[in-house]
Design a protein around this motif. Structure first.
Motif, PDB file in Angstrom:
ATOM      1  N   GLY A  62       7.578   0.834 -11.153  1.00  8.88           N
ATOM      2  CA  GLY A  62       8.806   1.502 -11.556  1.00  8.88           C
ATOM      3  C   GLY A  62       9.256   2.494 -10.520  1.00  8.88           C
ATOM      4  O   GLY A  62      10.372   3.022 -10.594  1.00  8.88           O
ATOM      5  N   ALA A  63       8.387   2.771  -9.539  1.00 13.41           N
ATOM      6  CA  ALA A  63       8.720   3.680  -8.449  1.00 13.41           C
ATOM      7  C   ALA A  63       7.984   3.216  -7.196  1.00 13.41           C
ATOM      8  O   ALA A  63       6.850   2.734  -7.268  1.00 13.41           O
ATOM      9  N   ILE A  64       8.647   3.368  -6.041  1.00 16.06           N
ATOM     10  CA  ILE A  64       8.067   2.958  -4.764  1.00 16.06           C
ATOM     11  C   ILE A  64       8.266   4.079  -3.755  1.00 16.06           C
ATOM     12  O   ILE A  64       9.370   4.616  -3.618  1.00 16.06           O
ATOM     13  N   ILE A  65       7.196   4.432  -3.062  1.00 15.89           N
ATOM     14  CA  ILE A  65       7.299   5.339  -1.920  1.00 15.89           C
ATOM     15  C   ILE A  65       7.601   4.469  -0.709  1.00 15.89           C
ATOM     16  O   ILE A  65       6.750   3.708  -0.245  1.00 15.89           O
ATOM     17  N   ILE A  66       8.829   4.571  -0.186  1.00 16.56           N
ATOM     18  CA  ILE A  66       9.298   3.633   0.834  1.00 16.56           C
ATOM     19  C   ILE A  66       9.046   4.119   2.267  1.00 16.56           C
ATOM     20  O   ILE A  66       9.223   3.366   3.218  1.00 16.56           O
ATOM     21  N   GLY A  67       8.644   5.351   2.443  1.00 10.32           N
ATOM     22  CA  GLY A  67       8.406   5.870   3.798  1.00 10.32           C
ATOM     23  C   GLY A  67       8.468   7.386   3.761  1.00 10.32           C
ATOM     24  O   GLY A  67       8.540   7.971   2.674  1.00 10.32           O
ATOM     25  N   VAL A  68       8.407   7.994   4.980  1.00 11.46           N
ATOM     26  CA  VAL A  68       8.375   7.320   6.269  1.00 11.46           C
ATOM     27  C   VAL A  68       6.932   7.208   6.754  1.00 11.46           C
ATOM     28  O   VAL A  68       6.061   7.934   6.295  1.00 11.46           O
ATOM     29  N   ARG A  69       6.751   6.294   7.701  1.00 14.62           N
ATOM     30  CA  ARG A  69       5.438   6.151   8.313  1.00 14.62           C
ATOM     31  C   ARG A  69       5.030   7.464   8.970  1.00 14.62           C
ATOM     32  O   ARG A  69       5.821   8.106   9.664  1.00 14.62           O
ATOM     33  N   LYS A  70       3.788   7.870   8.734  1.00 15.61           N
ATOM     34  CA  LYS A  70       3.220   9.136   9.222  1.00 15.61           C
ATOM     35  C   LYS A  70       4.027  10.340   8.734  1.00 15.61           C
ATOM     36  O   LYS A  70       4.079  11.379   9.377  1.00 15.61           O
ATOM     37  N   GLY A  71       4.611  10.184   7.539  1.00 16.32           N
ATOM     38  CA  GLY A  71       5.364  11.288   6.961  1.00 16.32           C
ATOM     39  C   GLY A  71       4.645  12.004   5.842  1.00 16.32           C
ATOM     40  O   GLY A  71       5.123  13.021   5.337  1.00 16.32           O
ATOM     41  N   GLY A  72       3.488  11.450   5.409  1.00 10.32           N
ATOM     42  CA  GLY A  72       2.744  12.037   4.298  1.00 10.32           C
ATOM     43  C   GLY A  72       2.748  11.161   3.062  1.00 10.32           C
ATOM     44  O   GLY A  72       2.525  11.650   1.950  1.00 10.32           O
ATOM     45  N   THR A  73       2.954   9.854   3.246  1.00  6.40           N
ATOM     46  CA  THR A  73       3.046   8.955   2.092  1.00  6.40           C
ATOM     47  C   THR A  73       1.730   8.866   1.320  1.00  6.40           C
ATOM     48  O   THR A  73       1.731   8.828   0.092  1.00  6.40           O
ATOM     49  N   ARG A  74       0.611   8.837   2.019  1.00  2.00           N
ATOM     50  CA  ARG A  74      -0.686   8.767   1.332  1.00  2.00           C
ATOM     51  C   ARG A  74      -0.948  10.025   0.531  1.00  2.00           C
ATOM     52  O   ARG A  74      -1.407   9.962  -0.615  1.00  2.00           O
ATOM     53  N   ALA A  75      -0.650  11.175   1.104  1.00  2.37           N
ATOM     54  CA  ALA A  75      -0.836  12.433   0.376  1.00  2.37           C
ATOM     55  C   ALA A  75       0.029  12.462  -0.874  1.00  2.37           C
ATOM     56  O   ALA A  75      -0.431  12.845  -1.965  1.00  2.37           O
ATOM     57  N   LEU A  76       1.291  12.042  -0.752  1.00  2.00           N
ATOM     58  CA  LEU A  76       2.190  12.036  -1.910  1.00  2.00           C
ATOM     59  C   LEU A  76       1.669  11.102  -2.995  1.00  2.00           C
ATOM     60  O   LEU A  76       1.689  11.442  -4.185  1.00  2.00           O
ATOM     61  N   LEU A  77       1.195   9.928  -2.602  1.00  2.00           N
ATOM     62  CA  LEU A  77       0.682   8.962  -3.579  1.00  2.00           C
ATOM     63  C   LEU A  77      -0.525   9.528  -4.324  1.00  2.00           C
ATOM     64  O   LEU A  77      -0.610   9.441  -5.556  1.00  2.00           O
ATOM     65  N   GLU A  78      -1.474  10.095  -3.587  1.00  2.00           N
ATOM     66  CA  GLU A  78      -2.677  10.630  -4.219  1.00  2.00           C
ATOM     67  C   GLU A  78      -2.334  11.805  -5.140  1.00  2.00           C
ATOM     68  O   GLU A  78      -2.951  11.970  -6.203  1.00  2.00           O
ATOM     69  N   MET A  79      -1.356  12.610  -4.756  1.00  2.00           N
ATOM     70  CA  MET A  79      -0.978  13.743  -5.596  1.00  2.00           C
ATOM     71  C   MET A  79      -0.271  13.287  -6.864  1.00  2.00           C
ATOM     72  O   MET A  79      -0.515  13.823  -7.955  1.00  2.00           O
ATOM     73  N   LEU A  80       0.576  12.282  -6.768  1.00  6.22           N
ATOM     74  CA  LEU A  80       1.219  11.738  -7.961  1.00  6.22           C
ATOM     75  C   LEU A  80       0.188  11.117  -8.904  1.00  6.22           C
ATOM     76  O   LEU A  80       0.354  11.139 -10.129  1.00  6.22           O
ATOM     77  N   ASN A  81      -0.877  10.593  -8.323  1.00 10.63           N
ATOM     78  CA  ASN A  81      -1.911   9.949  -9.136  1.00 10.63           C
ATOM     79  C   ASN A  81      -2.693  10.955  -9.986  1.00 10.63           C
ATOM     80  O   ASN A  81      -3.472  10.565 -10.860  1.00 10.63           O
ATOM     81  N   LEU A  82      -2.494  12.252  -9.735  1.00 12.97           N
ATOM     82  CA  LEU A  82      -3.093  13.269 -10.601  1.00 12.97           C
ATOM     83  C   LEU A  82      -2.483  13.238 -12.000  1.00 12.97           C
ATOM     84  O   LEU A  82      -3.106  13.676 -12.959  1.00 12.97           O
ATOM     85  N   HIS A  83      -1.270  12.718 -12.101  1.00 11.44           N
ATOM     86  CA  HIS A  83      -0.566  12.703 -13.388  1.00 11.44           C
ATOM     87  C   HIS A  83      -1.167  11.641 -14.303  1.00 11.44           C
ATOM     88  O   HIS A  83      -1.373  10.503 -13.886  1.00 11.44           O
ATOM     89  N   PRO A  84      -1.442  11.974 -15.567  1.00  9.06           N
ATOM     90  CA  PRO A  84      -2.072  10.993 -16.467  1.00  9.06           C
ATOM     91  C   PRO A  84      -1.187   9.797 -16.795  1.00  9.06           C
ATOM     92  O   PRO A  84      -1.701   8.759 -17.218  1.00  9.06           O
ATOM     93  N   ASP A  85       0.120   9.925 -16.599  1.00 10.09           N
ATOM     94  CA  ASP A  85       1.026   8.817 -16.901  1.00 10.09           C
ATOM     95  C   ASP A  85       1.347   7.973 -15.681  1.00 10.09           C
ATOM     96  O   ASP A  85       2.270   7.148 -15.719  1.00 10.09           O
TER      97      ASP A  85
END
Length: 313
Positions: A62-85
């Motif tokens: 339902g949501a996609i992190i589209i970029g940018v490369r070497k912009g912090g996409t992995r950090a953003l993904l892991e931080m969003l994964n803290l949310h129980p939903d």
């Protein structure tokens, strides 16, 4: 003889009374038996429907992190994964930008997603999507309502980080690689054909996405701010994704040794892998100044497109 007859009549009366009691008891049992009937089997339609609704399954994002490369996409993904939903795809999928994957269809794409229950949001991230011309229309075809997150950072810093990652990979494979300035400069001028430079021209890539998606469907995350203080950026992302506020400042702590924030959830901490925060390849002050001057106009276009500015060189 008379006494025998009387005794027989008495026995018959007793038997009749006993029979009436038994019949009444049986009728009583019959009237309450439905209340104690066994529960419906799992094969019944209502049970099957309930089981199907509550079962975990793989769903399209339902949501996609589209970029940018070497912009912090992995950090953003892991931080969003803290949310129980939220449940995230652990690896970059590269479905929309790799023809071999795209030809396999949405069934293949869905199979790369995590299992979720109804009400949870599936998120995947592939930073290569942002700069790939064919991707916006393909994402739209998959789901016109999908929410897109774009995390950006200083384009000059992003370029150096991009080069550093490629250099590290080449050295790991014992392969030679040109120094950064040789790739970046040609006869003392910026080399427009350098791919890492092209990836930092955010306005060109965003323009293609805005030809397909409305601006309000793309949320821009400040990657530099996410590194300095993650919580405010995560709260904005929660609102954009229509998630209840569940991520808190207590979910982050600054790791002095690593030099950046790590995550804390349910008593367990997690830091990004060693490639994050890797020292950048050297770039002379003169070359960096040329790079910053080159990005001034493209950055201004990008600021106008997103309706905000950033403290970049």
């Amino acid at each position: 003889m008379l006494w025998t007859v009387l005794l027989a009549l008495l026995v018959l009366l007793l038997l009749q009374t006993q029979l009436s009691v038994c019949l009444r008891d049986l009728r009583t049992r019959g009237s309450i038996s439905p209340l104690h009937s066994p529960p419906p089997s799992s094969s019944s339609p209502s049970s099957s429907s309930s089981s199907s609704y509550n079962a975990t399954q793989q769903r399209l994002p339902g949501a996609i992190i589209i970029g940018v490369r070497k912009g912090g996409t992995r950090a953003l993904l892991e931080m969003l994964n803290l949310h129980p939903d939220v449940e995230v795809a652990k690896a970059e999928v590269h479905y929309f930008n790799v023809e071999e994957h795209y030809r396999q269809g949405l069934a293949w794409y869905r199979a790369q997603m995590p299992f979720t229950v109804p009400g949870q949001l599936t998120v995947e991230k592939t930073p290569g999507y942002f700069a790939s011309p064919q991707v916006p229309a393909r994402v739209w075809d998959m789901n016109p309502a999908v929410r897109l997150l774009l995390i950006v950072r200083d384009p000059a810093e992003r370029l150096v980080s991009d080069y550093t990652q490629v250099l590290h990979n080449r050295l790991t494979q014992h392969k030679p690689y040109q120094p950064l300035e040789e790739l970046l400069l040609h006869k003392g001028h910026i080399n427009h054909g350098y791919k890492a430079l092209q990836r930092s021209l955010y306005h060109l890539h965003l323009a293609r996405w805005l030809e397909v998606f409305p601006r309000e469907q793309i949320h821009v995350v400040d990657g530099d701010a996410l590194i300095r203080d993650p919580f405010p950026e995560l709260r904005k992302a929660e609102r954009f994704l229509d998630l209840p506020p569940r991520i808190n400042p207590s979910n982050f702590y600054f790791n002095i040794t690593k030099g950046f924030y790590c995550l804390l959830s349910a008593g367990h901490d997690k830091c990004l892998d060693e490639s994050k925060g890797r020292p950048h390849a050297p770039l002379s002050t003169q070359a960096l100044q040329k790079l910053c001057r080159y990005f001034r106009k493209p950055n201004k276009h990008f600021f106008e497109m997103v309706g905000r500015s950033f403290s970049w060189c």
